[in-house]
Design an enzyme around this catalytic site. Structure first.
Site, PDB file in Angstrom:
ATOM      1  N   ASP A  89      32.998  47.766  39.506  1.00  0.00           N
ATOM      2  CA  ASP A  89      33.854  46.602  39.282  1.00  0.00           C
ATOM      3  C   ASP A  89      34.096  45.896  40.629  1.00  0.00           C
ATOM      4  O   ASP A  89      34.574  46.526  41.580  1.00  0.00           O
ATOM      5  CB  ASP A  89      35.187  47.104  38.686  1.00  0.00           C
ATOM      6  CG  ASP A  89      36.064  45.984  38.178  1.00  0.00           C
ATOM      7  OD1 ASP A  89      35.526  44.916  37.824  1.00  0.00           O
ATOM      8  OD2 ASP A  89      37.291  46.188  38.116  1.00  0.00           O
ATOM      9  N   GLU A 143      30.392  36.768  39.374  1.00  0.00           N
ATOM     10  CA  GLU A 143      31.615  35.957  39.209  1.00  0.00           C
ATOM     11  C   GLU A 143      31.451  34.605  39.896  1.00  0.00           C
ATOM     12  O   GLU A 143      30.920  34.532  41.006  1.00  0.00           O
ATOM     13  CB  GLU A 143      32.807  36.711  39.820  1.00  0.00           C
ATOM     14  CG  GLU A 143      34.128  35.922  39.810  1.00  0.00           C
ATOM     15  CD  GLU A 143      35.321  36.742  40.298  1.00  0.00           C
ATOM     16  OE1 GLU A 143      35.354  37.977  40.066  1.00  0.00           O
ATOM     17  OE2 GLU A 143      36.220  36.158  40.922  1.00  0.00           O
ATOM     18  N   HIS A 187      38.227  38.940  32.992  1.00  0.00           N
ATOM     19  CA  HIS A 187      38.962  39.860  33.870  1.00  0.00           C
ATOM     20  C   HIS A 187      40.458  39.636  33.659  1.00  0.00           C
ATOM     21  O   HIS A 187      40.865  38.630  33.089  1.00  0.00           O
ATOM     22  CB  HIS A 187      38.587  39.596  35.334  1.00  0.00           C
ATOM     23  CG  HIS A 187      37.266  40.193  35.703  1.00  0.00           C
ATOM     24  ND1 HIS A 187      37.144  41.258  36.542  1.00  0.00           N
ATOM     25  CD2 HIS A 187      36.013  39.883  35.295  1.00  0.00           C
ATOM     26  CE1 HIS A 187      35.870  41.573  36.661  1.00  0.00           C
ATOM     27  NE2 HIS A 187      35.153  40.747  35.921  1.00  0.00           N
ATOM     28  N   GLY A 226      42.577  41.420  31.837  1.00  0.00           N
ATOM     29  CA  GLY A 226      42.863  41.515  30.396  1.00  0.00           C
ATOM     30  C   GLY A 226      44.263  42.023  30.072  1.00  0.00           C
ATOM     31  O   GLY A 226      44.684  41.951  28.916  1.00  0.00           O
ATOM     32  N   THR A 247      45.650  47.266  34.545  1.00  0.00           N
ATOM     33  CA  THR A 247      47.093  47.301  34.808  1.00  0.00           C
ATOM     34  C   THR A 247      47.913  47.868  33.639  1.00  0.00           C
ATOM     35  O   THR A 247      48.805  48.685  33.840  1.00  0.00           O
ATOM     36  CB  THR A 247      47.594  45.880  35.153  1.00  0.00           C
ATOM     37  OG1 THR A 247      46.866  45.446  36.303  1.00  0.00           O
ATOM     38  CG2 THR A 247      49.075  45.855  35.452  1.00  0.00           C
TER      39      THR A 247
HETATM   40  P1  13P Z   1      44.069  43.957  34.879  1.00  0.00           P
HETATM   41  O1  13P Z   1      44.441  44.961  35.909  1.00  0.00           O
HETATM   42  O2  13P Z   1      44.895  42.736  34.966  1.00  0.00           O
HETATM   43  O3  13P Z   1      44.061  44.551  33.505  1.00  0.00           O
HETATM   44  O4  13P Z   1      42.588  43.481  35.196  1.00  0.00           O
HETATM   45  C1  13P Z   1      41.558  44.420  35.232  1.00  0.00           C
HETATM   46  C2  13P Z   1      40.317  43.800  35.724  1.00  0.00           C
HETATM   47  O5  13P Z   1      40.051  42.640  35.517  1.00  0.00           O
HETATM   48  C3  13P Z   1      39.384  44.658  36.459  1.00  0.00           C
HETATM   49  O6  13P Z   1      38.308  43.951  36.968  1.00  0.00           O
END
Ligand code: 13P
Length: 288
Positions: free
Chosen positions: A91, A143, A214, A216, A239
């Site tokens: 990621d 991206e 991203h 989400g 998160t």
């Molecule tokens: P969040 O931490 O806001 O869920 O985003 C995760 C993300 O986009 C990882 O690339």
């Protein structure tokens, strides 16, 4: 597809193409340690859904490195008898070297995030990664624009992607999926998320590849459904799972100040992680 004994890790191409056709989204859950990986795999197996395990550079460093993680995921797949398609994905890899290291260690997918660079350099780095990855059966996400918010303790400001940038990166690199920054942010939102669905729809009509959302966490259900309708086939969540796990562990420790066994302490967040994972799977498949 990369075979691991009689089980396998896959790249994300087939799962995302199916999702794009079927108008649902495949969950990308970030992993942080052995326990998270185990809980996520078990719950996805339970729900019989393909999953993308996302590993940020920070998480890779925390867990020891890409070889450790690839070994851990392969081991869990075998020991737990996981049969769903699992994609092991970097990621926000920030350089060719990072992506190469992960691929060499057995990752089946990478995101090269050169979005902080001018478009021309983003294209150049992404192309280099695509060449290395594709010759090894590994899928690539890129991206354009820049997704803001805080991830791995790094905070940045968002810039929305333009249609031209999306067209250029796709045409000039041959990527398999694109994360166009369209208003989502990493971490908790301050106020209501403001996503540019019109542009998302246009990008989806313009490009044949799946789109990635991203940030989400914290996006209301109706906006998730809308993003899927506009061509989003992969949704990244970190998160909300961290939040659910830490609340459960905090409560456990408050109720038991004698707890010292790390298995009990970390494990007290298992139910919370699994519930959150299930909730997201159900939400992302609602339109299926
Ligand atoms: P969040 O931490 O806001 O869920 O985003 C995760 C993300 O986009 C990882 O690339």
């Amino acid at each position: 597809m990369i075979k691991l004994g009689d089980k396998m890790l896959v790249n994300f191409n087939e799962m995302l193409q199916n999702a794009k056709k079927g108008k649902y989204a495949v969950p990308h859950f970030n992993i942080n340690d052995l326990e998270w990986t185990k809980y996520i795999l078990e719950e996805c197996q339970n729900e019989n859904t393909p999953v993308i395990l996302g590993v940020s550079e920070g998480a890779a460093k925390y867990m020891g490195g890409f070889n450790t993680i690839a070994g851990m995921v392969k081991g869990l797949i075998q020991d737990l008898g996981i049969t769903i398609p699992v994609c092991l994905h970097v990621d926000h890899g920030t350089s060719f070297e990072t992506c190469k290291k992960a691929i060499d260690a057995g990752f089946t997918s990478v995101m090269i995030d050169a979005s902080k660079l001018p478009l021309e350099e983003n294209v150049k780095t992404t192309k280099e990664v695509v060449e290395y990855a594709h010759s090894r059966g590994v899928s690539v996400e890129a991206e354009v624009g820049h997704i803001g918010g805080t991830e791995d303790n790094i905070t940045s400001t968002e810039t929305n992607a333009t249609l031209e940038e999306c067209e250029v990166i796709y045409q000039q690199t041959g990527i398999d999926a694109l994360a166009p920054a369209l208003g989502s942010v990493h971490g908790f939102y301050k106020g209501e998320p403001n996503l540019d669905f019109d542009r998302m729809k246009k990008i989806n009509e313009m490009l044949p590849i799946p789109l990635v959302l991203h940030g989400g966490s914290g996006i209301p259900d109706d906006k998730i459904a809308m993003a899927i309708q506009c061509g989003t086939s992969k949704i990244n969540v970190n998160t909300e799972i961290q939040d659910a796990w830490s609340k459960a562990v905090r409560e456990f420790l408050q109720n038991d100040d004698k707890a010292i066994d790390p298995r009990k302490i970390i494990g007290s967040g298992e139910k919370a992680i699994k519930e959150k994972v299930r909730e997201k799977i159900e939400l992302f498949q609602k339109t299926k």
